[in-house]
Design a protein around this motif. Sequence first.
Motif, short mmCIF file in Angstrom:
data_model
loop_
_atom_site.label_atom_id
_atom_site.label_comp_id
_atom_site.label_asym_id
_atom_site.label_seq_id
_atom_site.Cartn_x
_atom_site.Cartn_y
_atom_site.Cartn_z
N TRP A 240 7.12 1.92 0.93
CA TRP A 240 6.67 0.60 0.50
C TRP A 240 5.42 0.18 1.25
O TRP A 240 4.49 -0.42 0.68
CB TRP A 240 7.77 -0.46 0.67
CG TRP A 240 8.78 -0.37 -0.42
CD1 TRP A 240 10.01 0.23 -0.37
CD2 TRP A 240 8.65 -0.88 -1.76
NE1 TRP A 240 10.64 0.13 -1.59
CE2 TRP A 240 9.83 -0.55 -2.46
CE3 TRP A 240 7.65 -1.56 -2.43
CZ2 TRP A 240 10.03 -0.91 -3.79
CZ3 TRP A 240 7.85 -1.91 -3.76
CH2 TRP A 240 9.03 -1.58 -4.42
N PHE A 241 5.38 0.49 2.55
CA PHE A 241 4.20 0.17 3.35
C PHE A 241 2.98 0.92 2.81
O PHE A 241 1.91 0.33 2.62
CB PHE A 241 4.42 0.52 4.83
CG PHE A 241 3.20 0.30 5.67
CD1 PHE A 241 2.81 -0.98 6.04
CD2 PHE A 241 2.42 1.37 6.08
CE1 PHE A 241 1.68 -1.18 6.81
CE2 PHE A 241 1.28 1.18 6.84
CZ PHE A 241 0.91 -0.10 7.21
N VAL B 20 3.51 -6.61 -2.76
CA VAL B 20 4.15 -5.30 -2.88
C VAL B 20 5.32 -5.20 -1.92
O VAL B 20 6.40 -4.69 -2.27
CB VAL B 20 3.13 -4.16 -2.64
CG1 VAL B 20 3.83 -2.82 -2.52
CG2 VAL B 20 2.10 -4.12 -3.76
N LEU B 21 5.15 -5.71 -0.72
CA LEU B 21 6.21 -5.61 0.28
C LEU B 21 7.43 -6.48 -0.05
O LEU B 21 8.50 -6.31 0.55
CB LEU B 21 5.67 -5.95 1.68
CG LEU B 21 4.74 -4.87 2.26
CD1 LEU B 21 4.08 -5.37 3.53
CD2 LEU B 21 5.49 -3.57 2.50
N LEU B 22 7.28 -7.39 -1.01
CA LEU B 22 8.45 -8.14 -1.49
C LEU B 22 9.42 -7.21 -2.21
O LEU B 22 10.60 -7.50 -2.33
CB LEU B 22 8.02 -9.28 -2.42
CG LEU B 22 7.28 -10.45 -1.77
CD1 LEU B 22 6.79 -11.42 -2.84
CD2 LEU B 22 8.16 -11.15 -0.74
N GLY B 23 8.91 -6.08 -2.69
CA GLY B 23 9.73 -5.13 -3.41
C GLY B 23 10.62 -4.27 -2.53
O GLY B 23 11.58 -3.67 -3.02
#
Length: 140
Positions: free
Chosen positions: A37-38, A28-31
């Motif tokens: 986002w966190f 998810v954090l690649l987005g």
Amino acid sequence: MTLRVLLIRYAAFAVIATFGNLLTQRAVLLGGQGAAWFALAVAAGTLVGLVIKYLLDKQWIFQDNSTGLRAHGQKFTLYTVMGLVTTAIFWGTETAFWLTWRTDLMREAGAVIGLAVGYVVKYQLDRRFVFPDARLRQAA
């Protein structure tokens, strides 16, 4: 199932669920970055870890063969609620150690102790409330 097998499986499933959680968070954090986002990463990771642990525990710890959306929905909801209770134990112990000693080593010690106590309590709650029929199979 012997106590030794139970402990090995339960610990292994906790590790597998943790890896699933962390891998999901990384994906998810690649987005993107930032608070939103966190939060999304933590939520998604928690959900993935919870589902993994539920499915493994249901089959390999409690040997629960129930099927159907209603049975799964009810059990998964109860499983999640029991997880909230034990997460409070984990976070509370970690926080208490941090507030008492103010060192990362002691915070992490509190986290490990809280997690261990939380998993013992979680197993007992799950056995009693989520998978009550499993008690009969394990005693046999």
